[in-house]
Design an enzyme around this catalytic site. Structure first.
Site, PDB file in Angstrom:
ATOM      1  N   HIS A   1       0.853  -1.193   0.000  1.00  0.00           N
ATOM      2  CA  HIS A   1       0.000   0.000   0.000  1.00  0.00           C
ATOM      3  C   HIS A   1       0.884   1.237   0.000  1.00  0.00           C
ATOM      4  CE1 HIS A   1      -1.405   3.257   2.792  1.00  0.00           C
ATOM      5  NE2 HIS A   1      -2.377   3.298   1.911  1.00  0.00           N
TER       6      HIS A   1
ATOM      7  N   GLU B   1     -16.702   3.475  -5.210  1.00  0.00           N
ATOM      8  CA  GLU B   1     -15.878   2.479  -5.891  1.00  0.00           C
ATOM      9  C   GLU B   1     -14.388   2.774  -5.706  1.00  0.00           C
ATOM     10  OE1 GLU B   1     -16.584  -0.340  -7.545  1.00  0.00           O
ATOM     11  OE2 GLU B   1     -18.674  -0.127  -6.939  1.00  0.00           O
ATOM     12  N   SER B   2     -14.028   4.044  -5.753  1.00  0.00           N
ATOM     13  CA  SER B   2     -12.623   4.405  -5.596  1.00  0.00           C
ATOM     14  C   SER B   2     -12.174   4.294  -4.139  1.00  0.00           C
ATOM     15  CB  SER B   2     -12.379   5.825  -6.112  1.00  0.00           C
ATOM     16  OG  SER B   2     -12.632   5.895  -7.503  1.00  0.00           O
TER      17      SER B   2
ATOM     18  N   ASN C   1       0.334   5.772  -0.093  1.00  0.00           N
ATOM     19  CA  ASN C   1      -0.561   6.914  -0.165  1.00  0.00           C
ATOM     20  C   ASN C   1       0.250   8.176   0.111  1.00  0.00           C
ATOM     21  OD1 ASN C   1      -2.307   9.053   1.286  1.00  0.00           O
ATOM     22  ND2 ASN C   1      -3.837   7.740   0.321  1.00  0.00           N
ATOM     23  N   TYR C   2       0.154   9.156  -0.769  1.00  0.00           N
ATOM     24  CA  TYR C   2       0.772  10.457  -0.531  1.00  0.00           C
ATOM     25  C   TYR C   2      -0.221  11.546  -0.920  1.00  0.00           C
ATOM     26  CZ  TYR C   2       5.134   8.276   0.623  1.00  0.00           C
ATOM     27  OH  TYR C   2       6.079   7.524   1.267  1.00  0.00           O
ATOM     28  N   ARG C   3      -0.301  12.578  -0.084  1.00  0.00           N
ATOM     29  CA  ARG C   3      -1.320  13.605  -0.303  1.00  0.00           C
ATOM     30  C   ARG C   3      -0.893  14.917   0.344  1.00  0.00           C
ATOM     31  NH1 ARG C   3      -2.250  10.103   3.476  1.00  0.00           N
ATOM     32  NH2 ARG C   3      -2.755  10.761   5.593  1.00  0.00           N
TER      33      ARG C   3
ATOM     34  N   GLY D   1     -20.965  13.187  -1.735  1.00  0.00           N
ATOM     35  CA  GLY D   1     -20.683  12.986  -3.148  1.00  0.00           C
ATOM     36  C   GLY D   1     -19.463  12.135  -3.416  1.00  0.00           C
ATOM     37  N   ALA D   2     -18.973  11.435  -2.406  1.00  0.00           N
ATOM     38  CA  ALA D   2     -17.764  10.628  -2.572  1.00  0.00           C
ATOM     39  C   ALA D   2     -18.015   9.472  -3.536  1.00  0.00           C
ATOM     40  CB  ALA D   2     -17.304  10.089  -1.219  1.00  0.00           C
TER      41      ALA D   2
END
Length: 401
Positions: free
Chosen positions: A201, A362-363, A203-205, A358-359
């Site tokens: 996994h 599926e993603s 994740n970068y944000r 509104g998310a």
């Protein structure tokens, strides 16, 4: 009764009918009659299948060179030092770049399929995403490399969660005030088909918060978050050490305290508390990072995000052609079940996404494996490779030594 893996082999030539009859006799007619539909005619769940499963491994070829694994020596992209461009736009360019480079590297191992690119727009017009997903491949059972660039208004639950987890955030954000947010991030989960190849996994944000009443004044709060971690079903210590050492090198180039600090943070965060075990063998994790100038943190995010390709994809190449049996496959699915438990019960990113109006569900749930397994009272035999993995996720190890 504790379920253990049988070490006895099913006698060759034993018919499915004979096996079902024996099972029925053990259960007893008083419990009723059940019908099993078996995919493997010569296999029962408690038996060790010594045949090689997965015809995919016969035709897999490991490439001589895996693309995008030498980020230290590659030319930096234009956005890397483009200080004239707002940081949120540069972060958008970074996550799109990380997505493209990782997809190319992962596809270099997969002979049967390419990632589908699903670009979507939020219904309210406040952002977009690109979901790159590969399913049912020969190397990857499911792999997702998602980018989202969205903005909106913080829901009360999101604001409360942010203030509760960080005192500095609580001091900067008023519980009675409305705030907008802007975030650009890349989220990656790879579930290989071969049980010996680890799940991973990344994740970068970058997250920015604005006062709704005065957004033009700029963000009142902005931070970087992310990390990368490894979740094997079977433990190869050299693989884990290589993964950690590669991430440590990226951290050390920016701050020698980053790796030990973020490694411990990762071990603490990625814990299935109800099972008293970590999700995997760790890596690095950080959130609300604003301890240096934004430019320095942006360069760190670039290096750490790029290092993941070098740290992980060669491990898949190394293990994807190893023969395996039903025993290893079942254990892989059990461990994937534990992986799913963490993502659905504890993961802050999943919770934040599900609370966002509104998310795109599926993603958000892309991280879940295509298949998983839950067995009642499963316990590997002492001294088995499966038990060795459990020992690793129930203790803390300095893998970077």
């Amino acid at each position: 009764v504790v379920r253990r893996y049988s070490t006895q082999q099913v006698p060759k030539g034993t018919s499915a009918v004979t096996k079902l009859a024996a099972a029925g006799a053990c259960i007893g007619l008083g419990a009723g009659i059940g019908y099993w539909v078996a995919k493997e005619k010569d296999t029962i769940p408690n038996a060790q299948d010594t045949r090689v499963l997965g015809s995919e491994i016969a035709d897999l070829k490991v490439p001589a060179v895996i693309p995008n694994t030498d980020y230290e020596n590659e030319a930096k992209p234009a956005y890397y030092n483009d200080t004239a461009t707002p940081m949120h736009q540069r972060m958008e360019a970074l996550v799109l770049d990380l997505q493209d480079r990782l997809v190319v590297a992962l596809e270099s191992l997969e002979p049967s399929r390419k990632f589908i690119r699903d670009r979507w727009e939020r219904e309210d017009g406040n952002g977009y995403g690109i979901s790159c997903v590969l399913q049912d491949g020969e190397v990857y059972e499911k792999a997702g490399v998602n980018v989202s660039v969205i903005e909106g208004t913080l829901a009360p639950g999101q604001l409360r969660s942010m203030r509760e987890r960080n005192p500095q955030t609580a001091n900067k954000l008023n519980a009675n005030e409305e705030y907008d947010f802007r975030v650009a991030g890349v989220s990656v989960v790879v579930h290989p088909r071969n049980p010996y190849a680890p799940t991973a996994h990344k994740n970068y944000r970058r997250f920015e918060v604005y006062r709704k009443s005065n957004k033009e004044a700029g963000p009142v709060l902005a931070w970087f978050g992310g990390g990368a971690d490894l979740t094997p079903a079977y433990l190869f210590e050299d693989d884990v050490k290589y993964f950690h050492q590669t991430l440590k090198q990226a951290c050390d180039a920016h701050d020698p305290q980053y790796y030990p600090r973020f490694k411990q943070w990762c071990d603490t965060y990625f814990t299935n508390i109800h099972r008293d075990e970590t999700r995997g063998v760790g890596g690095i994790f950080f959130d609300d990072l604003e301890d240096k100038a934004p430019e320095d943190l942006f360069h760190f995010a670039y290096d750490a995000g790029s290092a993941f390709i070098k740290a992980y994809v060669p491990l898949v190449a190394k293990r994807m052609t190893m023969p395996y049996t039903l025993r290893e496959r079942n254990w892989q699915l059990i461990r994937r079940g534990h992986y799913a438990e963490f993502n659905l019960v504890y993961d802050r990113g999943t919770k934040f996404g599900l609370m966002t109006p509104g998310a795109r569900i599926e993603s958000i749930l892309m991280s879940l494996p295509l298949t998983a397994r839950w067995e009642y009272m499963n316990q590997p035999e002492p001294g088995s490779p499966e038990a060795h993995l459990l020992e690793a996720v129930r203790t803390t190890t300095d893998w970077a030594k």
